[in-house]
Design a protein around this motif. Structure first.
Motif, short mmCIF file in Angstrom:
data_model
loop_
_atom_site.label_atom_id
_atom_site.label_comp_id
_atom_site.label_asym_id
_atom_site.label_seq_id
_atom_site.Cartn_x
_atom_site.Cartn_y
_atom_site.Cartn_z
N GLU A 151 0.83 -1.23 0.00
CA GLU A 151 0.00 0.00 0.00
C GLU A 151 0.85 1.26 0.00
N GLU A 152 2.14 1.11 0.35
CA GLU A 152 3.02 2.28 0.43
C GLU A 152 3.89 2.45 -0.82
N LEU A 153 3.88 1.46 -1.70
CA LEU A 153 4.73 1.51 -2.90
C LEU A 153 4.08 2.33 -4.00
N ASP A 154 4.92 2.93 -4.83
CA ASP A 154 4.46 3.55 -6.06
C ASP A 154 4.62 2.54 -7.20
N PHE A 155 3.65 2.52 -8.10
CA PHE A 155 3.69 1.64 -9.26
C PHE A 155 3.52 2.46 -10.53
N THR A 156 4.27 2.07 -11.56
CA THR A 156 4.06 2.65 -12.89
C THR A 156 3.54 1.54 -13.79
N ILE A 157 2.27 1.65 -14.16
CA ILE A 157 1.67 0.67 -15.06
C ILE A 157 1.86 1.21 -16.47
N PHE A 158 2.50 0.39 -17.33
CA PHE A 158 2.84 0.91 -18.65
C PHE A 158 2.50 -0.08 -19.76
N ASP A 159 2.44 0.45 -20.96
CA ASP A 159 2.15 -0.36 -22.14
C ASP A 159 2.95 0.19 -23.32
N PHE B 50 9.65 9.65 -15.54
CA PHE B 50 8.27 9.50 -15.08
C PHE B 50 8.14 8.35 -14.09
N SER B 51 8.84 7.25 -14.35
CA SER B 51 8.67 6.03 -13.54
C SER B 51 9.65 5.94 -12.36
N GLU B 52 10.48 6.94 -12.18
CA GLU B 52 11.49 6.90 -11.12
C GLU B 52 10.86 6.64 -9.75
N ALA C 240 1.75 5.31 -19.88
CA ALA C 240 1.91 4.90 -18.48
C ALA C 240 1.04 5.75 -17.56
N ILE C 241 0.76 5.18 -16.40
CA ILE C 241 0.03 5.91 -15.35
C ILE C 241 0.62 5.49 -14.02
N ARG C 242 0.68 6.41 -13.06
CA ARG C 242 1.24 6.11 -11.74
C ARG C 242 0.12 5.75 -10.76
N LEU C 243 0.43 4.79 -9.89
CA LEU C 243 -0.43 4.45 -8.76
C LEU C 243 0.39 4.55 -7.50
N SER D 38 -3.66 12.53 -12.38
CA SER D 38 -2.98 13.66 -13.00
C SER D 38 -1.60 13.26 -13.53
N ARG D 39 -1.14 12.06 -13.15
CA ARG D 39 0.21 11.64 -13.54
C ARG D 39 0.11 10.59 -14.64
N LYS D 40 -0.04 11.07 -15.85
CA LYS D 40 -0.13 10.21 -17.02
C LYS D 40 1.03 10.51 -17.95
#
Length: 248
Positions: free
Chosen positions: A54-62, A136-138, A81-84, A92-94
């Motif tokens: 629940e504390e991690l950031d994820f970058t879902i990409f295609d 973006f995915s850093e 990509a989008i951040r979660l 807002s982070r696309k």
């Protein structure tokens, strides 16, 4: 499109030398040298392993590509990509980047992706697009469906551009779906239908990334209900799922 065996012959004898020739001028660009340095110094953040999901950031990409085989010259032509943050989407982070290919793109690929020849001609080269994606995915875990395909393409493109390898933290939402939803076909479309996710226009990198992000949120929530708390926990069940599939 030519049969794969003829594509291999064409790539080895004609296109591979052409790639080296066309890429050569870019090797002197500052952005290339900066990317080379960034990748050579890149290290996974080991703190991610025991961090709560629940504390991690994820970058879902295609990725949208010109074919299925980067080893014979097929290229990436867009990244979405989008951040979660945990289960929360950062709407807002696309990220959406069109990539200018080295060789011409056939009409079938243009029709499938909706991209035009002009858009591709005006787009950034791979080194610039990938640099933007890295920024973006850093600080996040990458997620793709299936991750094996997308990461294979990224690594093949880096190798073609004579850049260091890239080994981030990666999750495969397809493998998660095989574990958590074994009765549902594991391709993206059946999963979207099962979960009830509104279908956007397919084969657009950002649209596919957003739909995959919504699916990943659903899967992550189910994983948490199975007492999967950390990234290491999730890696373990995914590895076990792969082993079980290989043995079946």
């Amino acid at each position: 499109m030519l049969p794969v065996d003829l594509q291999i012959i064409k790539y080895i004898f004609f296109e591979k030398p052409m790639y080296h020739f066309k890429i050569k001028p870019f090797l002197k660009w500052n952005i290339y040298q900066s990317l080379e340095e960034t990748l050579s110094l890149y290290e996974k953040d080991t703190r991610f392993h025991q961090k709560k999901l629940e504390e991690l950031d994820f970058t879902i990409f295609d990725l949208e590509t010109t074919g299925f085989f980067p080893e014979i010259g097929h290229e990436i032509i867009s990244i979405g990509a989008i951040r979660l943050n945990g289960l929360h989407a950062c709407r807002s982070r696309k990220f959406h980047q069109i990539i200018r290919p080295i060789r011409p793109v056939n009409n079938q690929t243009l029709r499938l992706t909706g991209l035009t020849k002009q858009q591709l001609m005006d787009a950034s080269p791979f080194i610039e697009g990938f640099t933007n994606f890295l920024e973006f995915s850093e600080g996040s875990v990458l997620v793709a469906h299936p991750a094996k395909f997308d990461m294979r393409f990224l690594r093949a493109m880096l190798k073609r551009w004579k850049l260091p390898d890239y080994e981030p933290h990666v999750l495969d939402s397809q493998i998660m779906a095989q574990w958590l939803l074994p009765h549902v076909k594991h391709q993206l479309d059946p999963l979207l239908k099962y979960v009830g996710i509104d279908k956007r226009e397919r084969h657009h990198a950002l649209n596919d990334a957003i739909m995959t992000a919504e699916l990943f949120q659903f899967l992550l929530s189910k994983a948490l209900n199975h007492k999967i708390e950390t990234l290491d926990d999730l890696y373990t069940v995914c590895r076990n799922q792969q082993k079980a599939k290989q043995q079946s």
